[in-house]
Write an enzyme that holds these catalytic residues in place. Structure first.
Site, PDB file in Angstrom:
ATOM      1  N   LEU A   7      12.308   4.926  -4.492  1.00 24.53           N
ATOM      2  CA  LEU A   7      12.507   6.358  -4.687  1.00 24.53           C
ATOM      3  C   LEU A   7      11.799   7.131  -3.298  1.00 24.53           C
ATOM      4  CD1 LEU A   7      11.166   7.700  -8.045  1.00 24.53           C
ATOM      5  CD2 LEU A   7      14.091   8.201  -7.306  1.00 24.53           C
ATOM      6  N   ALA A   8      10.719   6.521  -2.933  1.00 24.58           N
ATOM      7  CA  ALA A   8       9.925   6.661  -1.718  1.00 24.58           C
ATOM      8  C   ALA A   8      11.552   6.783   0.095  1.00 24.58           C
ATOM      9  CB  ALA A   8       9.300   6.046  -1.303  1.00 24.58           C
ATOM     10  N   GLY A   9      11.807   5.707  -0.417  1.00 24.58           N
ATOM     11  CA  GLY A   9      12.882   4.733   0.759  1.00 24.58           C
ATOM     12  C   GLY A   9      14.557   5.721   1.080  1.00 24.58           C
ATOM     13  N   ARG A  28      -4.384   4.774 -18.965  1.00 22.51           N
ATOM     14  CA  ARG A  28      -4.369   3.782 -18.814  1.00 22.51           C
ATOM     15  C   ARG A  28      -5.836   2.446 -18.499  1.00 22.51           C
ATOM     16  NH1 ARG A  28       1.240   4.140 -15.081  1.00 22.51           N
ATOM     17  NH2 ARG A  28       2.823   5.337 -16.654  1.00 22.51           N
ATOM     18  N   HIS A  48      -1.201  -1.697 -17.454  1.00 21.86           N
ATOM     19  CA  HIS A  48      -0.566  -0.992 -18.466  1.00 21.86           C
ATOM     20  C   HIS A  48      -0.865  -0.979 -19.754  1.00 21.86           C
ATOM     21  CE1 HIS A  48       2.019   1.594 -19.999  1.00 21.86           C
ATOM     22  NE2 HIS A  48       2.127   2.534 -19.071  1.00 21.86           N
ATOM     23  N   GLY A  71      13.529  -0.569   2.277  1.00 23.51           N
ATOM     24  CA  GLY A  71      13.438   0.131   1.104  1.00 23.51           C
ATOM     25  C   GLY A  71      14.685   1.528   0.016  1.00 23.51           C
TER      26      GLY A  71
HETATM   27  C1  LIG Z   1       8.811  -0.453 -15.674  1.00 21.76           C
HETATM   28  C2  LIG Z   1       8.120   0.928 -15.139  1.00 21.76           C
HETATM   29  C3  LIG Z   1       7.809   1.670 -15.392  1.00 21.76           C
HETATM   30  C4  LIG Z   1       7.586   3.108 -14.489  1.00 21.76           C
HETATM   31  N1  LIG Z   1       7.716   4.455 -15.655  1.00 21.76           N
HETATM   32  C5  LIG Z   1       6.773   5.420 -14.876  1.00 21.76           C
HETATM   33  C6  LIG Z   1       6.813   6.440 -14.641  1.00 21.76           C
HETATM   34  O1  LIG Z   1       7.378   6.873 -16.236  1.00 21.76           O
HETATM   35  N2  LIG Z   1       6.249   7.851 -14.241  1.00 21.76           N
HETATM   36  C7  LIG Z   1       5.757   7.236 -12.763  1.00 21.76           C
HETATM   37  O2  LIG Z   1       5.722   8.522 -12.440  1.00 21.76           O
HETATM   38  N3  LIG Z   1       6.112   5.982 -12.749  1.00 21.76           N
HETATM   39  C8  LIG Z   1       6.233   5.001 -13.123  1.00 21.76           C
HETATM   40  N4  LIG Z   1       6.701   3.586 -12.633  1.00 21.76           N
HETATM   41  C9  LIG Z   1       6.333   3.376 -11.177  1.00 21.76           C
HETATM   42  C10 LIG Z   1       6.841   3.575 -10.391  1.00 21.76           C
HETATM   43  O3  LIG Z   1       8.637   2.987 -10.938  1.00 21.76           O
HETATM   44  C11 LIG Z   1       6.774   2.747  -8.928  1.00 21.76           C
HETATM   45  O4  LIG Z   1       6.309   3.045  -8.869  1.00 21.76           O
HETATM   46  C12 LIG Z   1       8.132   3.534  -7.700  1.00 21.76           C
HETATM   47  O5  LIG Z   1       9.274   3.578  -8.371  1.00 21.76           O
HETATM   48  C13 LIG Z   1       8.166   2.858  -7.114  1.00 21.76           C
HETATM   49  O6  LIG Z   1       8.692   3.616  -5.293  1.00 21.76           O
HETATM   50  P1  LIG Z   1       8.706   2.603  -4.430  1.00 21.76           P
HETATM   51  O7  LIG Z   1       9.763   3.909  -3.634  1.00 21.76           O
HETATM   52  O8  LIG Z   1       7.879   3.169  -4.048  1.00 21.76           O
HETATM   53  O9  LIG Z   1       9.639   1.561  -4.874  1.00 21.76           O
HETATM   54  P2  LIG Z   1      10.744   0.967  -4.839  1.00 21.76           P
HETATM   55  O10 LIG Z   1      11.174   1.928  -6.148  1.00 21.76           O
HETATM   56  O11 LIG Z   1       9.681  -0.650  -5.741  1.00 21.76           O
HETATM   57  O12 LIG Z   1      11.112   0.257  -4.489  1.00 21.76           O
HETATM   58  C14 LIG Z   1      11.406  -0.776  -3.366  1.00 21.76           C
HETATM   59  C15 LIG Z   1      12.157  -1.253  -2.186  1.00 21.76           C
HETATM   60  O13 LIG Z   1      12.095  -1.975  -0.982  1.00 21.76           O
HETATM   61  C16 LIG Z   1      13.283  -2.868  -1.243  1.00 21.76           C
HETATM   62  N5  LIG Z   1      12.187  -3.877  -0.389  1.00 21.76           N
HETATM   63  C17 LIG Z   1      11.330  -4.731  -0.702  1.00 21.76           C
HETATM   64  N6  LIG Z   1      10.846  -5.660   0.488  1.00 21.76           N
HETATM   65  C18 LIG Z   1      11.646  -5.343   0.975  1.00 21.76           C
HETATM   66  C19 LIG Z   1      12.017  -6.494   2.126  1.00 21.76           C
HETATM   67  N7  LIG Z   1      10.942  -7.245   2.448  1.00 21.76           N
HETATM   68  N8  LIG Z   1      12.600  -6.514   3.058  1.00 21.76           N
HETATM   69  C20 LIG Z   1      13.952  -5.540   2.374  1.00 21.76           C
HETATM   70  N9  LIG Z   1      13.681  -4.543   1.155  1.00 21.76           N
HETATM   71  C21 LIG Z   1      12.390  -4.606   0.683  1.00 21.76           C
HETATM   72  C22 LIG Z   1      13.540  -3.247  -2.052  1.00 21.76           C
HETATM   73  O14 LIG Z   1      15.058  -3.807  -2.135  1.00 21.76           O
HETATM   74  C23 LIG Z   1      14.135  -1.843  -3.333  1.00 21.76           C
HETATM   75  O15 LIG Z   1      14.780  -1.016  -2.429  1.00 21.76           O
HETATM   76  C24 LIG Z   1       6.552   2.572 -13.498  1.00 21.76           C
HETATM   77  C25 LIG Z   1       6.907   0.935 -13.016  1.00 21.76           C
HETATM   78  C26 LIG Z   1       7.534  -0.409 -13.741  1.00 21.76           C
HETATM   79  C27 LIG Z   1       7.362  -1.247 -14.013  1.00 21.76           C
END
Ligand SMILES: Cc1cc2nc3c(=O)[nH]c(=O)nc-3n(C[C@H](O)[C@H](O)[C@H](O)COP(=O)(O)OP(=O)(O)OC[C@H]3O[C@@H](n4cnc5c(N)ncnc54)[C@H](O)[C@@H]3O)c2cc1C
Ligand code: FES
Lengths: 250, 642
Positions: free
Chosen positions: B48-50, B335, B271, B45
């Site tokens: 932001l986290a990865g 929310r 939401h 992934g």
């Molecule tokens: C439209 C929208 C607006 C938002 N607005 C806000 C906001 O204003 N403020 C806020 O705090 N939060 C907001 N959120 C929530 C927030 O964006 C997400 O919770 C957060 O960005 C998740 O980050 P993450 O790094 O955990 O995962 P993600 O950004 O979802 O990344 C997942 C990663 O994992 C990879 N991946 C997934 N499965 C596999 C697999 N099997 N093999 C290899 N790679 C894989 C993907 O390719 C991707 O790179 C919003 C969410 C949405 C949907």
């Protein structure tokens, strides 16, 4: 929102693999609701193809709200279709008329080889960023965020440039398949901020060198990139890049 | 229910809340700088986290392999976040503090999150903003050049930092640039368009993954000393959600089937401000940032079936239901409260639009008060997006909005170190369960993703590697072979069904069951029914799905089929978890458990725990482990936003 529908003829580029020959296939897509997006229209076609046991048309997409930069194709010769300031996923079918024929092709550029149908390999963009599109700051070493005030105009200009989604439409639209708009957006974004100034010279040199080495063409000021950009990134950033590049030579 | 009563060790450090993290970091063993290059770390992934984890671990000297399904790490779903990111900077001098951010987040989560984790999150929030500003993230600024803030998502202080309506994009591009620097330096090996299809466990420890190259279809083995899952949330279980199309549960669910426990799968955030559904061909729902609720007023007509144009309905005939029911928070209630109330007024027949499932979000008064340029400055790009999708102009008439599935608070169980119960498997960002309890506050997911990746994992991963004895393992190990074989068999099985229904048709059918019965409001009968229906859809899927093409190819149907197959198992657990949680809390509203005023009624005596599930085989009952939640620093109160 009305339940209006239109009938379309699609001529779509089909290509099995990078090294396979491709050709246009014609598909009739009847009863497309005008409220659906362009990609949802392609979904409708793919649902039908899949049910008939044929391979769906491969196209890239993810967010479907114009921000991830994953989608894109040429529609009747225009990158991301006829709507200005819009990605393909944000283009809705109300833009088109009943009976229209749409020719749909992948981005065409030496640096973006076709992988399948409408899907191209844009990893060249990632390579350019990896050679300089960053500020070298280790996690944990940053000063308090308000220690360096930044004039609002500079922050706003930086944000205008940073809005680039890296979709590649600028390259696809350019008669020379140049990546200048993409590269200049990153260079300009960072050059407008004090944080980015320290490495400005090395950055612009490295990014331009990498761009040249990856097979992108030269900029001849055709400005097609600006017209095609879904985020309406201005060619003024190219002028900024040129100034930065010139000063980096000394 | 089977509860075997295993006590989960959450490894919360002893000592006063405010000192726990610093003391813990001091107590953790360190990996000698020269030894870091000997460790291989897999990060799945690049959201932001990865991305933040990979960049930071690369900087520290570890060898990192990163994976994502999109064609570039920059396109992870985090890119779509609009509204902002919280941090307890108190730049506005309006009474914010680490303690207040902590308290708001624990209360916002309806007292179902782990206190110590939330406090740490609030603590490191301030470092995140510093880090991002230093990377060149173009945050919004005041005329004096300092950072601007807004209040967001139910907070009474202005602690949200933002970059126009593209905060997630800018933060992700910051993390992506840090990651790119490490790719350029050879410390990260990037595998884009590559999907993790299974976790490889050797001697009880996570030691690698099996992946599929999405372009060539090639199945590959990758070995490591630790695996970090940063694979996002599972909102697409509902088919229609605000998540990107490729968001999925596969990585987390595969790890679950290999022994990692799944916590609180029923906690899903709906939401309140999304563009309503338009028809059957709809593929996803679009969120309108809830920052809009700062200036927009939510209402429906007082009379049922009032078909007048909204601008023709006088104030006296409008029902500003949030302002009336919650005078102190008004349109800024959290929310879950906003979503539930939208559903209630629509169920009462007051909804607007063609389907009757929409409410108005009206900027008329804000425009009259501040002028159009001010409103445009704040929300211009959101208004434009709305107009593009609906063909209507929100400067001239109210938006129509309705709730949509958005975020999953549940996720793989992790301890304070972000490690799952499987040693060596760490889970970050939306994929874990730890910080948001039963409801996430706005602008706190971005904060959590970056906190986990930039600041928590670099410390805790080191602690694991420095103390755990890891035997040398290669991809020739028996477990790699066996796991790869199972992956290939599963792919072949999907291709062999050769039935008559498309993958999407199953996904849509599943989504409808989930939305109707495991959605905003749930009840016992519906949840029991949902479990049966999910099972039936799953059975039909394996009899009748049609997946075209071959495995050794760029095959979009096959990609989707694998993900939908996992949703068809995982959703049963979601329904089961919702069924056993016989209380209402946060986003989980059980119709049987409400106060007289229709508010969620928690049951702290019986349900103040995280429900943590162990997989026992498909179609078999899960074993529940409980993590009791103890609150030493805050008093559990009934949330009130009146
Ligand atoms: C439209 C929208 C607006 C938002 N607005 C806000 C906001 O204003 N403020 C806020 O705090 N939060 C907001 N959120 C929530 C927030 O964006 C997400 O919770 C957060 O960005 C998740 O980050 P993450 O790094 O955990 O995962 P993600 O950004 O979802 O990344 C997942 C990663 O994992 C990879 N991946 C997934 N499965 C596999 C697999 N099997 N093999 C290899 N790679 C894989 C993907 O390719 C991707 O790179 C919003 C969410 C949405 C949907
Ligand atoms: S699908 Fe993300 S920009 Fe079009």
């Amino acid at each position: 929102m009305g339940a209006k529908t239109i009938n379309l003829t699609l001529k779509i580029w089909r290509q099995k693999k990078s090294d396979a020959a491709g050709n246009f296939e014609t598909y009739d897509v009847p009863n497309v609701p005008t409220d659906v997006s362009f990609l949802e229209m392609l979904d409708m076609l793919n649902e039908r193809l899949e049910a008939e046991g044929q391979e769906p048309v491969a196209f890239d997409h993810d967010c479907r709200e114009g921000i991830c930069g994953m989608c894109g194709a040429m529609v009747n010769g225009q990158a991301h279709g006829p709507e200005s300031g819009s990605t393909l996923c944000q283009t809705h079918m109300r833009t088109f008329k009943d009976g229209d024929t749409l020719v749909i092709e992948p981005w065409s550029a030496n640096a973006f080889p076709v992988l399948k149908d409408l899907v191209v390999d844009r990893s060249a963009f990632d390579h350019i960023v990896a050679t300089g599109g960053y500020v070298s700051v280790r996690t944990g070493s940053a000063p308090d965020a308000n220690e360096i005030p930044i004039p609002k105009v500079d922050a706003d200009t930086a944000m205008d440039a940073a809005a680039c989604i890296g979709c590649g439409a600028c390259v696809a639209a350019c008669p020379n398949a140049s990546a200048m708009l993409f590269v200049s957006a990153k260079v300009s974004h960072l050059a407008h901020l004090p944080q980015g100034k320290v490495e400005a010279k090395e950055r612009v040199r490295a990014m331009v060198d990498t761009m040249d080495s990856l097979g992108f063409g030269n900029c001849s000021n055709a400005r097609e990139c600006e017209a095609a950009c879904p985020k309406e990134i201005s060619v003024e950033h190219i002028a900024k890049l040129n100034r930065e590049f010139a000063s980096a030579l000394f | 229910m089977s509860t075997n009563g295993t006590v989960l060790d959450s490894k919360i450090p002893a000592g006063p809340l405010a000192d726990k993290w610093d003391q813990h970091k001091f107590n953790l063993k360190l990996v000698n700088p020269a030894n870091k290059r000997k460790f291989n770390i897999i990060v799945v992934g690049t959201g932001l986290a990865g991305a933040s984890a990979a960049a930071t671990l690369g900087e520290l000297g570890y060898n990192v392999k990163s994976f994502c399904v999109q064609d570039s790490p920059r396109r992870a779903h985090s890119i779509a976040a609009q509204g902002g990111i919280n941090a307890a900077k108190n730049y506005q001098n309006d009474g914010d503090s680490i303690w207040r951010l902590f308290y708001d987040t624990v209360k916002g989560g309806d007292f179902r999150a782990r206190e110590a984790n939330v406090y740490r999150l609030a603590q490191v929030s301030v470092n995140i903003i510093d880090q991002c500003a230093a990377q060149g993230v173009p945050f919004a600024r005041e005329y004096g050049g300092l950072l601007a803030n807004r209040s967001f998502g139910g907070a009474q202080v202005s602690r949200t930092f933002y970059a126009r309506g593209q905060t997630g994009q800018q933060l992700l591009l910051g993390a992506y640039s840090a990651m790119s620097r490490m790719i350029g330096a050879g410390k990260i090996e990037m595998h884009a368009r590559t999907e993790m299809l299974d976790l490889v466990v050797v001697d009880g420890k996570a030691r690698g993954i099996i992946s599929r190259n999405l372009v060539t279809g090639k199945i590959e083995r990758h070995v490591a000393d630790a695996v970090l899952l940063c694979t996002g949330g599972y909102g697409n279980a509902y088919y229609l959600s605000t998540n990107a199309m490729a968001s999925n549960v596969t990585a987390a669910y595969r790890a679950h089937k290999r022994g990692a426990f799944f916590a609180n799968p029923c906690y899903v955030q709906v939401h309140p401000t999304c563009i309503p559904v338009h028809g059957d061909s709809q593929s996803k729902l679009t969120l309108m940032s809830e920052s809009l609720r700062n200036d927009g007023r939510v209402w429906v007509p007082k009379a049922k079936g009032d078909k007048r144009h909204p601008n023709d309905i006088p104030d006296s005939e409008r029902y500003y239901y949030l302002e009336e029911r919650y005078p102190s928070f008004g349109n800024l209630v959290p929310r879950d409260v906003a979503s539930r109330n939208a559903k209630l007024v629509c169920d009462d027949g007051l909804g607007v639009g063609e389907t009757g499932y929409a409410v108005y979000l009206d900027f008329r008064d804000a425009i009259a008060r501040d002028g159009e340029p001010v409103i445009e400055q704040k929300y211009g790009n959101l208004f434009e997006m709305y107009e593009k999708i609906t063909g209507e102009n929100p400067y001239k008439e109210p938006m129509r909005i309705y709730p949509a599935v958005h975020y999953s608070m549940g996720g793989l169980w992790v301890d304070y170190n972000l490690m799952s119960n499987l040693p060596g498997l760490f889970v970050l960002g939306e994929a874990n369960f730890s910080d948001h309890g039963a409801n996430r506050l706005g602008a706190s997911a971005l904060m959590q993703g970056l906190a986990d990746g930039y600041f928590v994992i670099p410390a805790t991963l080191g602690g694991y590697l420095a103390t755990e004895k890891l035997d040398p393992v290669t991809t020739d190990h028996e477990s790699f072979k066996a796991t790869e074989n199972e992956t290939t068999e599963r792919i072949n099985k999907l291709l062999a069904v050769n039935g008559s229904r498309t993958v999407d048709s199953f996904h849509k059918e599943l989504g409808k069951v989930m939305w109707d019965k495991v959605g905003i409001a749930r009840n016992k009968e519906g949840l029991e029914q949902a479990r049966k229906e999910i099972k039936a859809i799953r059975e039909e899927f394996w009899q009748n799905v049609k997946v075209n093409g071959e495995s050794e190819d760029f095959n979009l149907s096959l990609e989707k089929a694998g993900r939908v197959a996992d949703f068809l198992e995982f959703t049963e657990l979601m329904a089961h978890d919702a069924l056993l949680r016989e209380e209402s809390c946060g986003c989980h509203l059980r119709e049987e458990y409400q106060t007289e005023e229709g508010e969620a009624k928690r049951n702290d005596d019986d349900f103040c725990y995280a429900a943590v599930w162990e997989h026992n085989g498909v179609g078999k009952e899960w074993t529940m482990h409980k993590e009791d939640l103890t609150f030493e620093n805050v008093e559990l109160t009934q949330r009130s936003y009146k």
